[in-house]
Design a protein around this motif. Structure first.
Motif, short mmCIF file in Angstrom:
data_model
loop_
_atom_site.label_atom_id
_atom_site.label_comp_id
_atom_site.label_asym_id
_atom_site.label_seq_id
_atom_site.Cartn_x
_atom_site.Cartn_y
_atom_site.Cartn_z
N ARG A 122 0.92 -1.34 -0.01
CA ARG A 122 0.02 0.00 -0.15
C ARG A 122 1.01 1.25 0.02
O ARG A 122 0.46 2.22 -0.40
N THR A 129 2.22 1.75 -3.57
CA THR A 129 1.08 2.40 -4.29
C THR A 129 0.79 3.83 -4.12
O THR A 129 0.50 4.23 -5.14
N ASP A 130 0.73 3.99 -3.01
CA ASP A 130 0.44 5.48 -2.45
C ASP A 130 1.57 6.34 -2.80
O ASP A 130 1.29 7.64 -3.37
N ILE A 174 3.41 5.93 -5.50
CA ILE A 174 3.07 6.09 -6.95
C ILE A 174 2.14 6.97 -7.36
O ILE A 174 2.07 7.96 -8.19
N ARG A 175 0.90 6.76 -6.65
CA ARG A 175 -0.11 7.56 -6.95
C ARG A 175 0.20 9.05 -6.63
O ARG A 175 -0.06 9.96 -7.44
N THR A 176 0.80 9.47 -5.62
CA THR A 176 1.30 10.88 -5.15
C THR A 176 2.02 11.37 -6.17
O THR A 176 1.92 12.48 -6.63
N LEU A 202 2.39 10.73 -9.48
CA LEU A 202 1.61 10.86 -10.79
C LEU A 202 0.72 12.07 -10.35
O LEU A 202 0.68 12.83 -11.35
N GLU A 203 0.07 12.28 -9.33
CA GLU A 203 -0.65 13.47 -9.03
C GLU A 203 0.09 14.63 -9.44
O GLU A 203 -0.14 15.85 -9.63
#
Length: 75
Positions: A59, A62-63, A65-67, A69-70
């Protein structure tokens, strides 16, 4: 008291508890060892220490990578 049978646990909860080694994170991000440890040292990537072993929850990866990308989308 016993714990509930695995079938009763939420499916996503099992994935959230998966732990990765530094070499596994290196492979997934295609980064070197020093770069991954820099992310851990600066707090950009969360981890836990078990004895002398460093583990990164899936997790947390994943967090991260998401951050990123944002951040890239906002720039």
């Amino acid at each position: 008291m016993t714990s509930p049978p695995p079938a009763l646990l939420h499916a996503d909860a099992g994935r959230a508890l998966d732990l990765l080694t530094v070499p596994q994170v290196m492979a997934r991000l295609q980064l070197g060892r020093s770069a991954v440890y820099d992310l851990l040292r600066t707090g950009q990537l969360a981890s836990i220490t078990l004895g002398r072993a460093r583990r990164i929850p899936t997790r947390a990866l994943t967090d991260f990578i998401r951050t990123r990308l944002e951040q890239e989308a906002a720039a």
